[in-house]
Structures are given as C-alpha cells and as structure tokens.
Design a protein around this motif. Structure first.
Motif, PDB file in Angstrom:
ATOM      1  N   MET A  24       4.896   1.736   8.656  1.00  0.00           N
ATOM      2  CA  MET A  24       3.840   2.574   8.080  1.00  0.00           C
ATOM      3  C   MET A  24       4.370   3.332   6.867  1.00  0.00           C
ATOM      4  SD  MET A  24       2.333   4.026  11.700  1.00  0.00           S
ATOM      5  CE  MET A  24       1.437   5.351  10.895  1.00  0.00           C
ATOM      6  N   LEU A  72       0.834  -1.190   0.000  1.00  0.00           N
ATOM      7  CA  LEU A  72       0.000   0.000   0.000  1.00  0.00           C
ATOM      8  C   LEU A  72       0.875   1.248   0.000  1.00  0.00           C
ATOM      9  CD1 LEU A  72      -2.717  -0.922   2.674  1.00  0.00           C
ATOM     10  CD2 LEU A  72      -2.935  -1.032   0.189  1.00  0.00           C
ATOM     11  N   TYR A 107      -2.756   3.606   2.699  1.00  0.00           N
ATOM     12  CA  TYR A 107      -2.680   3.156   4.084  1.00  0.00           C
ATOM     13  C   TYR A 107      -3.447   4.110   5.011  1.00  0.00           C
ATOM     14  CZ  TYR A 107      -0.567   1.597   8.488  1.00  0.00           C
ATOM     15  OH  TYR A 107      -0.363   1.134   9.768  1.00  0.00           O
TER      16      TYR A 107
END
Length: 495
Positions: free
Chosen positions: A435, A293, A298
């Motif tokens: 992340m 992603l 995300y």
C-alpha cells in the motif's frame, strides 16, 4: 711490506668483481646481429628465411625474415641466446650462442633432392564430445560452438549469462536478476515436472559434478543449485560447444539425455611468458516500471472500488477497524500519520548496481612443458538493496609432452564464493503490492517519524507476513551463501 700486500689483494678483488660484473653486463647486453643467408648449392640469397632468437629453454624470443637479397638484421636481447635459421625445403641451421659476434652469415643446405610442389590442405575439426577432434563432415551430432573471442567483451559474471541468446536451440531462463542467481538451461526445449532437465556439463573432457541435496526440487527451485557455473570464470574459457541431440548419449550415457555443454579452458602455448590483465566494469539500473498510484490516489481508489462492488461506503463495512487507514482522521494519530503518506516502495529498495571483474593470467612454455595460470576477483552489487556477490577464482593448467604419443595434463582450480541475498526471494513482488499510503518508518502519537520500521501485524491487505515492510527486509534481513570448491585432476592420454 704488509701494506703493499693488502693493497695488491684489494686491487685483485676489485678486478675480479669488475670482470664478473662486466661479463654479466655483457651477457645481458642488447646487440644487433647482421648477416646473410645463402643457398649452399648456387650461393644465391634466400628470400624470406626465418631468423629467430631462442633462449636456453628453446623458447622463441624474437624473429625477423631475410630481405630480397637474403640479408637480415635482428636485435638480440641477450648474448647468451642462440640464433636459429630455417626455411621450407632446407635443413634448420643453429648458429649457436651469439657471444661477442655481430656478424653471422649462414649457409642453408637443401633437405631434399627434388622439391617441385607442396600442397597444404586444411580441414576444420570439431569436438564430438569424446575429446577427439574429427572433421566437421564426419560429425553425426548436432552441435553449436562459440569461441572466447565472442565472449571476452561481455561484462558478465558467469558462463550461462554470456551464452544467453548466442546459441540456437538453447533456452536460458532465470527467476531472479540478483547477483549469484543461476540460470536454467534447456537444450531444444527439454523439460520435466519433477526430474532434472539440466544438460550435462563437461569441463576439459571431464563431467563437471555439482552437489545437489536430495530434497532439491528441480521443477521449482533449480536456481541456486545450477549457480555452480559461477565457479568458472568466463575469462578462462577457450570455447564452448553444445551437443543438442540424443546421439550424445552414446558417449556420456543417460546423463546426456538433456544435451551436453562442453567447456574447454585456456592452456599454455610454446613461447616466452605472456602476462595478461583483464578488467571489466559495468553499471546496472532498474528499468522504469509502469506508473504506480500515489498514496493519495490509492486512498481514493479503494473506497470507490468497495462502493462499486457492495453499494455501501467503506466506513459501514466494519472490517475490525482497518478502514481507518482511509479515513484520514486527525483525532486518531496512529492511523492519521502512518497511513497518510505517498511512499514508493520499489524506489526505496532499489539502487544502482556496480560490477568490477579483475583477472590476471600468465601463460607460456617450452618444447616439453607448458603452463597457464590465472587469478580472478569479482565484486558485484545488485540493484536490490542487500544483494551482492564476491568471488575469487584461481586456475592452473599444466601440460607436459613426453613424446609425440603421450602427454600428461594436470588441472587445479580453487573458487571461493560469498553471495548475499535477500531474506525473501519475492521482495520486489511485495514492494509492487505494498500500500503506497503507508509510511516506511513509524510515526509516534505526536506526528514525529521514528527510526522504527512501520510493519503492522495486520491491515486491509491481510495478516503478517503479507504486510511486512520491504525496506526493513532489505536492510535488516539477509541470506548468505558461502561456497568453497577445489578441483584437481591428473590425466594421461595419447596425443
């Protein structure tokens, strides 16, 4: 009168020097020797007789065979060498030093009164782990053998990598593809929870000992301990035999309960010196992983997942202000700039790896003494930033044959290993979970990217160290392993 004496003396010196130089030049002159080899009894020409040039150490330099009429022609590289003529069923004839001769005719005498038929029978022999070669039929041990011919074209850095997938019943596994990472070897699936399941390694007839710390956990961390196989250059290997069943314990005891890996290195052969240079180069790239992603995707997925699970928007859950990472609020410069990116952490720590492996060897020997010596240099860079391997290997194998019943063997090896690894062994795993909306470098309050790695103490993924920056660990963190290994062995045994 004095002048005449001086001139005569100088002329004499020049004549002596010129004569010595002429003799030296003559001794090293390449000449062609011709002749005929005949049978002493019927005076007929002998077809296929071997005519060889032999140096002072009885080493073969070159050789030819006689034609249908028994004639031969051989180019001799040094006139101080000898000519030797031999043929099956005849006594070997030594024609002596070539000297100034260009025609050497040889008469061979039969070595037996009657020679009707000769039958040669060859049988394949194997090493059963005792150092003695026996016929394959008489072997009661399950074994598999692979020769150096099958390994010489492989661009590998260690023996375990070269054997992977090439021996039936032997499993190879690894937890890392970084340079210098060893592999676990399991023969016929032998395994253990807290004990050693590694096979016994026997190098040139002697157990290959590895020093393992007392607190070493074989069940979970046998990677670096078993990387001792890196100390053996694959180019020095002659053949490898794996003994698979428990019958090998009759020879090596309980240490062979998990199987035996027999490794034989190259040794010198009778003949003139042979110098060989071997180079292997390779390039390695990481395969394309499953699509990740982006940071924008995300940032949309997490709020939707929270809403589906709790029925409440992410903004209402509090979470000590960590939800700001998904709010994209320009008034909060810290979160807006540092959590509004599209970062591919795996690409940031990945590079193209290169390997260069150089090896120089010299081998040869005479009637009694034989030698093999090699020097190798390996440089490998891993596909993960911060990983590389440098290795220098040297090996000298000496053999001296006293008689047909006794032989002395001396082996000397030295290995230097310099291995750089990542500080964290799970660096790529962290990069997979990181992340993607985070920035690799920290932004200041004005939106300018600084040279400081962005690694917050905590965020929605958890507390440090789960939140550390993979790029920072790859570039700044390090774990270095340096090894020195010297092995010397002197052995006397019956041939």
């Amino acid at each position: 009168m004095k002048r005449n004496i001086c001139i005569t003396f100088c002329v004499s010196i020049l004549l002596i020097f010129n004569l010595g130089y002429t003799e030296l030049l003559y001794a090293q002159q390449v000449v062609t020797i011709r002749g005929k080899v005949i049978d002493k009894k019927d005076k007929s020409g002998i077809i296929g007789a071997s005519v060889i040039e032999v140096d002072q150490n009885k080493r073969t330099v070159t050789g030819v065979s006689t034609d249908i009429n028994g004639n031969y022609a051989i180019r001799v590289s040094n006139t101080s060498h000898q000519i030797v003529v031999s043929y099956i069923g005849y006594k070997t004839f030594q024609a002596g030093v070539v000297g100034s001769r260009t025609q050497i005719d040889v008469t061979l005498e039969s070595s037996a009164n009657e020679l009707n038929e000769v039958v040669l029978t060859a049988r394949k022999t194997i090493n059963n782990g005792t150092g003695l070669n026996i016929t394959e039929r008489n072997s009661t041990i399950a074994s598999s053998t692979i020769s150096a011919k099958a390994l010489e074209e492989l661009a590998v850095t260690s023996i375990d990598q070269a054997l992977a997938g090439r021996l039936s019943g032997v499993d190879f596994g690894t937890t890392s593809g970084d340079p210098g990472a060893g592999m676990s070897i399991r023969i016929r699936g032998t395994s253990s929870i807290n004990g050693s399941a590694q096979p016994l390694i026997v190098l040139d007839g002697m157990p290959y000992e590895t020093e393992i710390p007392a607190d070493f956990n074989f069940g979970t961390a046998d990677e670096q301990g078993y990387a001792q196989l890196l100390n053996i250059a694959p180019s020095d290997i002659k053949d490898i035999t794996v003994l698979k069943d428990a019958a090998s314990t009759a020879v090596w005891g309980s240490r062979a309960a998990n199987g035996v890996l027999l490794i034989n290195t190259k040794r010198g052969d009778k003949g003139k010196p042979i110098i060989a240079y071997n180079f292997k180069g390779s390039m390695a790239t990481q395969p394309n992983p499953i699509p990740f992603l982006t940071g924008d995707q995300y940032s949309m997925l997490i709020p939707e997942a929270v809403m589906n699970a709790t029925g409440l928007p992410l903004d209402f859950l509090g979470n000590n202000g960590q939800n700001k990472a998904f709010q994209y609020d320009p008034s909060d410069a810290y979160y807006y700039y540092n959590y509004s990116n599209n970062t591919n952490w795996v690409d940031l720590i990945t590079r193209t790896g290169y390997t260069q492996d150089h090896n120089v060897s010299v081998s040869g020997g005479g009637e009694k003494a034989r030698y093999y010596a090699s020097v190798g240099y390996l440089n490998q860079t891993g596909t993960t930033i911060g990983t590389d391997l440098n290795r220098i290997t040297t090996k000298i194998n000496l053999d001296y044959i006293v008689s047909s019943k006794m032989r002395f063997k001396t082996d000397l090896t030295y290995t230097h290993v310099d291995n750089n690894l990542n500080y964290s062994g799970s660096l790529r795993g962290i990069a997979f979970n990181k992340m993607p909306n985070m920035s690799e470098y920290e932004y200041d309050e004005y939106g300018n990217k600084t040279s400081v790695y962005f690694s917050p103490l905590s965020n929605i993924q958890g507390q440090y160290s789960k939140t550390y920056n993979p790029l920072a660990m790859a570039m700044e963190g390090s774990s270095q392993l340096t090894g020195e290994r010297i092995t010397w062995r002197f052995l006397q045994h019956a041939v």
